[in-house]
Design an enzyme around this catalytic site. Structure first.
Site, short mmCIF file in Angstrom:
data_model
loop_
_atom_site.label_atom_id
_atom_site.label_comp_id
_atom_site.label_asym_id
_atom_site.label_seq_id
_atom_site.Cartn_x
_atom_site.Cartn_y
_atom_site.Cartn_z
N TYR A 118 54.34 5.42 -1.88
CA TYR A 118 55.19 6.13 -0.92
C TYR A 118 56.46 6.73 -1.53
CZ TYR A 118 52.07 3.83 2.38
OH TYR A 118 50.96 3.40 3.07
N ALA A 168 50.38 3.25 10.61
CA ALA A 168 49.08 2.61 10.91
C ALA A 168 48.57 2.91 12.32
CB ALA A 168 49.20 1.10 10.71
N ARG A 190 42.33 7.36 0.14
CA ARG A 190 42.55 5.92 0.26
C ARG A 190 41.37 5.26 1.00
NH1 ARG A 190 48.53 4.91 2.19
NH2 ARG A 190 47.99 2.82 1.42
N PRO A 240 55.17 2.14 12.34
CA PRO A 240 55.46 0.82 11.78
C PRO A 240 55.52 0.78 10.26
CG PRO A 240 53.25 0.88 12.72
CD PRO A 240 53.94 2.14 13.14
N ASN A 241 56.47 -0.02 9.80
CA ASN A 241 56.70 -0.33 8.38
C ASN A 241 57.37 0.79 7.60
OD1 ASN A 241 55.50 -3.01 8.41
ND2 ASN A 241 53.57 -1.96 8.75
N HIS A 279 51.56 12.61 6.87
CA HIS A 279 51.34 11.38 6.11
C HIS A 279 51.88 11.59 4.71
CE1 HIS A 279 49.11 9.69 9.32
NE2 HIS A 279 48.46 10.84 9.43
N ASN A 283 54.88 10.86 11.98
CA ASN A 283 54.10 10.04 11.06
C ASN A 283 53.85 8.73 11.80
OD1 ASN A 283 52.97 8.42 9.16
ND2 ASN A 283 54.44 8.88 7.54
N ARG A 309 41.44 4.67 6.74
CA ARG A 309 42.55 5.61 6.90
C ARG A 309 42.07 7.04 7.08
NH1 ARG A 309 47.08 2.42 5.45
NH2 ARG A 309 46.49 0.86 3.92
N ARG A 345 59.48 -0.76 -1.04
CA ARG A 345 58.23 -1.41 -1.44
C ARG A 345 57.22 -0.31 -1.78
NH1 ARG A 345 58.60 -6.80 0.79
NH2 ARG A 345 60.46 -7.34 -0.33
O1 CA2 Z 1 50.81 7.94 4.17
C1 CA2 Z 1 51.41 7.71 5.23
O2 CA2 Z 1 52.44 8.27 5.55
C2 CA2 Z 1 50.84 6.65 6.17
O3 CA2 Z 1 51.03 7.11 7.51
C3 CA2 Z 1 51.67 5.41 5.92
C4 CA2 Z 1 51.18 4.20 6.71
C5 CA2 Z 1 49.67 3.98 6.53
O4 CA2 Z 1 49.23 2.95 7.38
C6 CA2 Z 1 48.90 5.25 6.84
O5 CA2 Z 1 47.53 5.01 6.61
C7 CA2 Z 1 49.37 6.39 5.96
C8 CA2 Z 1 51.89 2.94 6.21
C9 CA2 Z 1 53.36 3.00 6.35
C10 CA2 Z 1 53.94 1.84 5.64
O6 CA2 Z 1 55.08 2.29 4.97
C11 CA2 Z 1 55.55 1.56 3.94
C12 CA2 Z 1 56.44 2.18 3.14
C13 CA2 Z 1 56.95 1.54 2.06
C14 CA2 Z 1 56.57 0.25 1.79
C15 CA2 Z 1 55.67 -0.38 2.60
C16 CA2 Z 1 55.15 0.28 3.69
#
Ligand code: CA2
Length: 149
Positions: free
Chosen positions: A24, A78, A108, A11-12, A101, A75, A112, A19
């Site tokens: 990221y 969340a 973080r 997700p996301n 990740h 990946n 996480r 963003r």
């Molecule tokens: O670091 C990673 O790749 C994560 O898997 C990313 C997840 C986070 O919940 C994990 O703890 C670590 C979040 C992905 C959200 O991706 C976004 C990317 C750009 C802007 C907003 C969200």
């Protein structure tokens, strides 16, 4: 052994590059997919690249991978920290699984730091930015090559 590799995103991650670039980076998920396909071609891997905000779709892709794929790079975003269901699905997959990740989750928030998926993954990559996907694919290719030899 099949050289088809599923690259799965939770997700996301569809917002990648749009963003929070300080966490990221600036690349979009489409950029990452293109780089995975290009590296896959070099390594002799066929890539199926998917993203979903829905847990069940990720589970369905893992079930599909069980039938046809030689590896998974995932990946789970969340869902990493919440999903026993994704762990259970990965536990039915008999070939290499690499967890990726983009950020260093250990640097973080505390929540996480735990990953359900790491209980199944053959390797975990965190904090290498989107390059982690490419490292994951290289690892899957080596593991498949080792099996062949
Ligand atoms: O670091 C990673 O790749 C994560 O898997 C990313 C997840 C986070 O919940 C994990 O703890 C670590 C979040 C992905 C959200 O991706 C976004 C990317 C750009 C802007 C907003 C969200």
């Amino acid at each position: 052994m099949s050289r088809l590799v599923f690259v799965l995103n939770g997700p996301n991650l569809n917002l990648l590059g749009k963003r929070q670039p300080h966490i990221y980076g600036h690349e979009t998920l489409a950029d990452v997919a293109a780089k995975c396909r290009a590296l896959g071609a070099e390594l002799g891997l066929e890539i199926r690249f998917h993203q979903s905000n829905r847990e069940y779709e990720i589970i369905d892709w893992i079930h599909e991978a069980r039938e046809i794929a030689g590896g998974i790079v995932i990946n789970p975003a969340a869902f990493t920290h919440t999903s026993v269901a994704i762990l259970d699905a990965l536990n039915t997959f008999d070939h290499p699984v690499i967890e990726v990740h983009i950020s260093n989750v250990h640097k973080r928030e505390e929540f996480r730091h735990h990953s359900f998926v790491s209980g199944r993954a053959d390797g975990v990559i965190a904090g290498f930015g989107t390059q982690g996907y490419l490292l994951g694919l290289r690892r899957v290719a080596s593991l498949l090559d080792e099996k062949k030899a």
